[in-house]
Design an enzyme around this catalytic site. Structure first.
Site, short mmCIF file in Angstrom:
data_model
loop_
_atom_site.label_atom_id
_atom_site.label_comp_id
_atom_site.label_asym_id
_atom_site.label_seq_id
_atom_site.Cartn_x
_atom_site.Cartn_y
_atom_site.Cartn_z
N LYS A 194 48.06 -25.78 4.51
CA LYS A 194 48.25 -26.77 3.42
C LYS A 194 47.50 -26.34 2.16
O LYS A 194 48.07 -26.31 1.07
CB LYS A 194 47.74 -28.14 3.87
N ASN A 195 46.21 -25.97 2.31
CA ASN A 195 45.39 -25.72 1.12
C ASN A 195 45.71 -24.40 0.43
O ASN A 195 45.26 -24.16 -0.68
CB ASN A 195 43.91 -25.85 1.46
N ARG A 253 45.54 -34.37 -4.88
CA ARG A 253 44.38 -33.72 -5.50
C ARG A 253 44.77 -32.36 -6.07
O ARG A 253 44.36 -31.98 -7.14
CB ARG A 253 43.32 -33.54 -4.40
N CYS A 300 42.07 -37.47 -1.60
CA CYS A 300 41.24 -38.20 -0.64
C CYS A 300 40.13 -38.97 -1.35
O CYS A 300 39.67 -38.60 -2.40
CB CYS A 300 40.59 -37.22 0.34
N ARG A 321 34.92 -36.81 -7.04
CA ARG A 321 35.45 -35.44 -6.92
C ARG A 321 35.61 -34.88 -8.33
O ARG A 321 36.66 -34.90 -8.92
CB ARG A 321 36.77 -35.46 -6.14
N ILE A 373 35.60 -32.35 -11.72
CA ILE A 373 36.26 -31.06 -12.01
C ILE A 373 35.52 -30.33 -13.14
O ILE A 373 36.10 -29.50 -13.84
CB ILE A 373 37.75 -31.27 -12.38
N ASP A 374 34.23 -30.62 -13.25
CA ASP A 374 33.44 -29.99 -14.34
C ASP A 374 33.42 -28.46 -14.25
O ASP A 374 33.42 -27.76 -15.27
CB ASP A 374 32.02 -30.55 -14.34
N GLN A 375 33.44 -27.92 -13.04
CA GLN A 375 33.42 -26.46 -12.90
C GLN A 375 34.75 -25.84 -13.30
O GLN A 375 34.81 -24.73 -13.83
CB GLN A 375 33.04 -26.06 -11.47
N ASP A 413 36.36 -29.85 6.48
CA ASP A 413 37.66 -30.45 6.85
C ASP A 413 37.84 -30.57 8.35
O ASP A 413 38.85 -31.08 8.82
CB ASP A 413 38.81 -29.63 6.26
N ARG A 442 50.34 -36.12 4.83
CA ARG A 442 50.16 -35.31 3.62
C ARG A 442 49.84 -33.88 4.01
O ARG A 442 50.16 -32.94 3.29
CB ARG A 442 48.99 -35.85 2.79
#
Ligand code: EPZ
Length: 433
Positions: A24-25, A95, A119, A124, A126-128, A308, A400
């Site tokens: 999936k990822n 996501r 999730c 969560r 996203i600054d990076q 996970d 999902r």
């Protein structure tokens, strides 16, 4: 309206064999990455999961030409994409939609993508990701729930040192940099198998990415990426989920279409718990008929124990002999599902990042909900070891990321069914009047 639920009747040991689907990822990053390619991309071993369906819907909105070649092979041609604004109502569902920012910025020098959903286990950020895009020369604003990224003068290779090991930021910066001018070096990069898979996909389309799988990734920008074909790696978390399940229930299963190296940490931990594990070239046999032992677990970025797999292992440790300690060091709050396990009789104390699981003799079935896909998998594992019936709601979270999970568990002898029933909220309505 009807809602889908699962019903699990515990007590069966698992026997037989199953095939693992594509990761999936990896899939949710490779599909957006096709935006960078000027030509058709044939992608094999694509898992049939709703996150993939949602992403393909978004890509069609952009004007991508998508063909279903067979059950698990698609062809995506983004050469005629006409817009670069991803609709919020689709984006908020998953996501991984944030990979569209890196891909659109890398190809079209602009992207407008709704803030990602996904999730719910704590903040969560996203600054990076933003740090990487800005280092490449992009201007990034977040307003009205959208991320706007533009680079009128194009993107220029740079050095980015990630403040925290981040899978998403590592992949997104890789996507944004493959067509940039010059070399980009990503340091303190994440090393998960799906990061290597994305890099291999990009290279098969003509990119120049080196070092994926280590903590230093070097990307040398190229003028264009041409089409080609690529097969997605098997999903190590899906495989780990079935390994944890048979360790919990007892039995003897063969899990096919896997890469043993990607499972090393999971294999080591389940062996400590009493599973007997035999590795073959592309399959793994997992048995347990002796005692189920307590263990300690600390989740870490790859090659450490994967976060996970944390809910699935907690569920498998409920009936172990002794007390286990689990430390979740990746996410700030990935224990919401434990209240559901307590309804079944689990004895678990949570204190910040630490969960203390005191082994009990018996679990009893109960109505529970799936807070997210891995928590949902944990509910199935607990239901398989409980006395009586467990009814799981909100199973769309599970679907999902797990292809045909009910059919796969049922083929191993689990008493599990998917069924539909009226939505309780609607039933309650008339009473309010
Ligand atoms: C990916 O999420 C996975 N999702 C997650 O899997 C997985 O749990 C996670 O990696 C860790 O392995 C997908 O690949 C779609 P991160 P991602 O960026 O990329 C912090 C599943 O079950 N962070 O590696 O969002 C963050 O808060 C899902 O399949 C920042 O601080 O995770 C977290 O504490 C759930 N700033 C840590 O880094 C950032 O800009 C790791 O997050 C980004 C992340």
């Amino acid at each position: 309206m009807l809602v889908e639920k699962y019903s699990v009747c515990g007590g069966n040991r698992l026997y037989g064999e199953i095939n693992i689907s594509g990761a999936k990822n990896a899939a949710v990053a490779i599909i957006p990455a096709t935006v960078l390619v000027d030509g058709p991309c044939r992608i094999e071993n694509v898992p049939k999961i709703s996150d993939v369906t949602a992403l393909l819907t978004i890509m069609r909105e952009f004007g991508a030409n998508i063909k279903l070649i067979n059950d698990s092979t698609i062809e995506i041609d983004c050469s005629k994409i006409r817009n670069t604004k991803a609709p919020y109502e689709l984006i908020r569902k998953i996501r991984a939609s944030y990979y569209l920012i890196g891909a659109l910025l890398g190809r079209y020098r602009c992207a407008e993508v709704g803030m990602p959903g996904g999730c719910d286990f704590g903040v969560r950020p996203i600054d990076q990701h933003v740090k990487g895009f800005e280092s490449l020369g992009a201007k990034v604003d977040i307003k009205n729930g959208f991320i706007h990224a533009t680079a009128e003068n194009g993107l220029k290779g740079t050095n980015v040192y990630l403040d925290i090991v981040s899978v998403g930021a590592t992949i997104n910066i890789m996507l944004a940099s493959v067509l940039a001018s010059g070399q980009t070096i990503i340091e303190n990069a994440a090393k998960e198998p799906h990061i290597v898979d994305v890099a291999n996909f990009l290279n098969s389309m003509g990119a120049d990415v080196k070092g994926a799988g280590t903590d230093v990734i070097k990307v040398r920008g190229v003028p264009t990426l041409k089409g080609g074909s690529y097969a997605i790696i098997p999903d190590q978390i899906e495989a780990g989920t079935f390994m944890a399940a048979v360790t919990a229930t007892g039995g003897d299963i063969l899990i096919k279409n896997i890469i043993p190296k990607h499972l090393e940490c999971i294999t080591a931990k389940l062996s400590e718990m009493g599973a007997i594990i035999e590795e073959f070239d592309d399959s793994i046999r997992v048995r347990r008929d002796g005692a189920l032992n307590r263990v300690n677990i600390k989740t870490l970025p790859y090659p450490g124990f994967p976060t996970d797999m944390q809910p699935q292992l907690v569920a498998a440790l409920i009936l172990a002999n002794g007390t286990s300690i689990v430390t979740e060091s990746v996410w700030e709050n990935r224990y919401r599902y434990i209240d559901e396990l307590k309804r079944m009789g689990a004895k678990i104390q949570v204190d910040g990042k630490v969960a203390i699981i005191e082994g009990v003799q018996k679990l009893t079935g109960a109505p529970v909900r799936a807070w997210d896909l891995r928590a949902g998998a944990a509910m199935i594992i607990a239901g398989l070891t409980a006395h009586g019936y467990t009814e799981i709601e909100d199973v769309l979270h599970i679907e999902r990321g797990y292809e045909n999970i009910v059919e796969k568990f049922a083929s191993l002898g689990a008493d599990i069914k998917r069924f539909e029933c009226p939505d309780e909220e609607e039933i309650a309505e008339p009473l309010k009047a």
